[in-house]
Every structure is written in C-alpha cells, then in structure tokens.
Scaffold this active site. Structure first.
Site: not given
Ligand code: NOJ
Length: 545
Positions: A212, A277
């Site tokens: 993440d 991500e």
């Molecule tokens: C990316 C995640 O996919 C999302 O759902 C989240 O709100 C943010 N990162 C913060 O962790």
C-alpha cells in the site's frame, strides 16, 4: 512460530509473471456468520468458486486488527486478524484450503502509516516532544508566532491539511486520515519492524504482498512546501498523483527499502512476490519499483485511467510494455479496484458501459503479463452511485465529498432479495446495501447462462490457461494495422499457435476476416462470408493453430 501452514505452492517460482489475481475486498465478499460483514471464513467457503472461475491467486485487502476508519488501511496490529474478519486460525485454514485448490494468497501490507490506535502511536502521544516514542512518526513544530500553523503546506489525499496538532502543540503528519499517522521510515526500528512483519506472514505461507502507498514511505528531507494547495489556488495537490512530483511521494530513497525487502522474499521458497501500489510522475519512474532487486510488479494505473478510445489504450499498453521489458518485469494490468469507480460505470454505465467493460476485460486478458481482477467485475457490476450519504463510510467522503463506497458494495451470490446470499439466511443486512437490480447479476443468476458476463470471464480465463499463445512462453504483442481507425488488433503467437484479439472502439461495426476461429467474444458476432462482423464496443479472440 506456530503457523499451521508453512508450505507454499512450489511448482513454479515465476507464477506471478502471467497470473490472474482476483482482488477480494474481504468486507464485501462473503459473510459467514451473518453479521453483515464479509470475513475470512466467507472467503474460505467461496474458494471453489474462485478456482472454478479460473484465477491463479487472490489478493486480500487488509483483515488485520483495525478501528476500520479507512476500511482496514488503518492497522493497529500487523500480526493479528480483526475479530470482525475472524482469527489467525481462520486465516491458516483459509490459506491451507487455497493452496490445496491451487490458489495462491497475496496479503496487503500497509507500511506508510499505522492506525492512531497502534500501540506505537498511543505511546507517542503519551510521550513528550523529542522523545524516542515520537521519533517513529513524523512529529514537527508548527509555523507562526505560536506554532499555530501546520509545519508545511502538505495536503491529505483525503482532503484538508496533512497535519493534525496534538495538545502539547506539536503536529503530526498523516497523508491520509488523521487516524492514519505516517511512520518515519528513516527510523531503524520502523524498518526492522516491517521486515519482521513480512517474515511473520511469509512464515504463515503467504505467496506475496500488495504494498500500500509503496511510493510514500520516504518524505523529502526538511519537509519542503509543495508551493500550492487548495487553500491558496483551489487546486488540490493530489491532482499531481501519477502526473507530477510531490515532496512526500516517490523519493529516491524509498527504493532502499525495497532493496532490503527483496532478499527476504527471495529467501523463502515458492516464488514469493510483491506488487506495488505506486504512483509516479512517469511510467519510467514507476518502472524503478520493479526488477530483480526491488518489487516484482507495479500496477499500471495508466491502463485503468485510459479513456475509451483506441489511441488511449494503444498508448498506455505500448508504454507499459516497453518499460516492463527494460526492467525484465511483467506488465501488471488492472481495470478496477476498491479505490476506483468500477469500469462498467467509467465507460458510460448502463448497457453501453457494460458492453465496453466486457470488451476491455477481453483486451486485458489477452495482454502479456499479470492481470488483476476486482471482485464483482466478473459479474459486470456497476458502481453503486445512489448510496445514501449516511451509509457511506469512506473517510474521504466527509472531507471532500468524494466516496469510494460505490465500488465496495457486497457482491451478489444468489437469490432475489438483498443481500443476495452474501450472508446466511436470516442474517443482518449487509454493511452497505446492494441495489434491487442486482438479483439478475448474481453468481447463481449468471452461472451457465451463455453470454453472461460471468461465463465470458470463465471462458476467457480458461482459454488464457490453455492456449499456448497466451501462456508463459507466448510471444509479445504484434499490432495488426489492417482493421481501420478505432479498432485495436494484436496477435500473440508461439510456434504454430496464434491468438488474435480485436477490440472495436470505433462507431461502426467491422468485418474480421482471416484471423482464425472466434473462441471468445464480448458480444454476439455474426458470420459474413468467411469472416465475422464485430459490433461496436465489442472485442473477440480468434484462434489459429
Ligand atoms: C491505498 C488503498 O488502496 C486505499 O484504499 C487507502 O485508502 C489508501 N491507500 C491509504 O492506505
């Protein structure tokens, strides 16, 4: 270490290069105990469905102990399961069953920030400015005569300032919700802790991690201003995500973290992987996250953001293929996830949106590399646009009016009434209500129905697994320029086997001739002479061996 399932699948260390990964948003997948919230037992019970669908792996969104301010991306204990989702024993049973069915398990790792309920943060709040407890986070003095202004102009991705002041006058950084304080990744204890968390889940048998905010852990030294904000210009800094440079994202030093993680992943058998991500200014900078000494994959969000046009898709596909080839990594395609409006709705919603979404999915599944599916896309689910405001739970909704709840509605399994088999008969209503129109979209309603979106995915995934031209040894994408403007056509081949994918993004039907036998189509094809007519907003695969 008492993990009950330390044995991962070991058949193919490179499995992730061509895998189809199904994203399970655990809260909204299947509710085993009738409390209206999905859970790990629910995932376990539905594993045969996923095996039969034809995916290779699951990515589970966070199920760790959490106050659930941001759907579990606010983690209070990285080594335990939230009671809402079950127990570690449930996790072990789920992964054992998944592996027995040939499904790999990727878990979400949230290293940029903890929950404000994490013991480190509660200790930091209880300790004094300058204390070792505060050093694990990013506390700073404010600006202004009395420190009454935030330390800099950074904005939260969820809107508003990225700083919150604590009673003793210091401020702490949170790039997301105030309940998600950012960690100080220049602190050795933070690094050691996450290396240990990686090992904890690797020892339990996980096959990979989705990282993440992988671009966020290192902030520019001195915490410099961005130079503009919504307060000063009305333009939100988050508009630069994936398009520009921000002092709190994509700093070069972040790569040191992944270079330290890679040997840990590589020290386990069975091809343990990680997918970033990450948002970076250019595809070239995004590619720096992947390769033999960093992470294995990074989502191509440019593909997800492509508009419904041949030029737009062609451009992002070509760029992603070039960048991946340079670093020796697979491309990583995605059309929907739990943060973005579902692709049915992005492409126009209603009948048109569904037609285009089905075509885009066939396009994605014919491309080389790895593809990520988001639960419910195999059912053709649209975004739920009319959720009542009082039911919305996304923390960004209160701050910006934008909400990601519409793609997080529990998926329909069977029956005529909401929540459509999401939970047991007589259970609580689902945590977000499913629309009355979803009975027709349920797994049961679509199973065995020729032409349904579910059967289209099953067919496509089956071919992807069995056709040599889509397999691990298949060749690259060869664009065919013969079909006319607005039409994308490419061929992949290995030996004598060829598979051609044609997508009609133009506003007229096209005649396809000479590519072989149609084996999958997102809309009905009609025969014309020796060829086939591909309607508008449709895609088809042609096989020649
Ligand atoms: C990316 C995640 O996919 C999302 O759902 C989240 O709100 C943010 N990162 C913060 O962790």
């Amino acid at each position: 270490m008492t993990a009950s399932n330390p044995t991962p699948l070991t058949s193919d260390d490179d499995w992730w290069r061509t895998a189809v990964v199904y994203q399970v948003y655990v809260r909204s997948f299947a509710d085993s105990n009738g409390d209206g919230v999905g859970d790990l037992r629910g995932v376990r019970e539905r594993l045969p469905y996923l095996r039969d669908l034809g995916v290779d792996a699951l990515w589970l969104t966070p199920f760790y102990t959490s106050p659930m301010v941001d759907g579990g991306y606010d983690v209070a204990d990285y080594r335990d399961v939230d009671p809402m989702f079950g127990t570690l024993t449930d996790f072990d049973a789920m992964i054992t069953d998944a592996h027995a069915l040939g499904l790999r398990i990727i878990v979400d790792l949230v290293p940029n920030h903890t929950s404000s309920a994490h013991p480190w943060f509660t200790a930091a709040l209880a300790a004094a400015p300058g204390s070792p407890e505060r050093a694990r986070y990013l506390f700073a003095e404010g600006r202004g005569a009395h420190g009454e202004l935030p330390p800099n102009d950074w904005e939260s991705i969820f809107g508003g300032p990225a700083w919150t002041r604590v009673p003793d006058g210091q401020w702490y950084l949170h790039l997301f919700d105030p309940a998600q304080p950012d960690l100080n990744w220049r602190h050795p204890e933070v690094r050691a802790e996450f290396e240990d968390v990686l090992r904890f889940w690797l020892d339990r048998g996980v096959d990979g991690f989705r990282i993440d905010v992988a671009h966020g852990m290192i902030k520019a030294e001195g915490l410099p201003d961005v130079g503009f904000s919504s307060m000063t210009t009305g333009r939100r800094q988050s508009e630069l995500l994936g398009k520009g440079r921000l002092p709190y994202f994509d700093q070069d030093e972040v790569h040191e973290i992944y270079r330290a993680w890679r040997p840990i992943l590589d020290s386990y058998p069975g091809g343990r992987m990680a997918v970033a991500e990450a948002w970076a200014e250019t595809p070239q900078r995004l590619a720096r996250y992947i390769g033999p000494d960093e992470l294995h994959q990074a989502f191509s969000f440019d593909f997800l953001d492509a508009t419904w046009s041949a030029d737009s898709f062609r451009k992002v596909i070509d760029t992603a293929l070039v960048e991946a080839t340079i670093v020796g990594a697979p491309t990583t395609w995605v059309l929907s996830n739990h943060d973005k409006q579902r692709h049915v709705t992005r492409y126009g919603d209603g009948e048109v949106g569904l037609r285009r979404a089905r075509a885009a999915s066939l396009l994605m599944l014919a491309l080389p590399g790895c593809a990520y599916l988001y639960q419910g896309e195999e059912l053709g689910l649209p975004e739920v646009l009319d959720l009542p405001d009082e039911l919305r739970q996304d923390p960004s909704f209160l701050r910006t009016g934008e909400s990601r709840d519409g793609c997080r509605v529990p998926i329909p399994w069977s029956g005529e009434l909401a929540p459509y088999g999401f939970g047991p008969e007589g259970g609580e209503p689902s945590w977000l209500p499913a629309p009355a129109t979803w009975a027709a979209l349920s797994v049961a309603a679509q199973s065995g129905v020729p032409g349904s979106t579910l059967e289209l995915y099953r067919t496509a995934l089956g071919i992807r697994h069995s056709h040599p031209a889509l397999g691990p040894d298949a060749g690259e994408v060869n664009w065919l320029e013969t079909t006319g403007p607005g039409v994308l056509a490419f061929r992949r081949a290995v030996g004598e086997a060829e598979l051609t994918c044609v997508v009609n993004l133009s506003d007229a039907e096209v005649l396809i001739d000479g590519y072989g036998r149609p084996v999958a189509a997102s809309a009905d094809l009609t025969e014309q002479g020796v060829g086939h007519v591909l309607p508008v907003d449709a895609a088809a695969w042609f096989d020649r061996r």
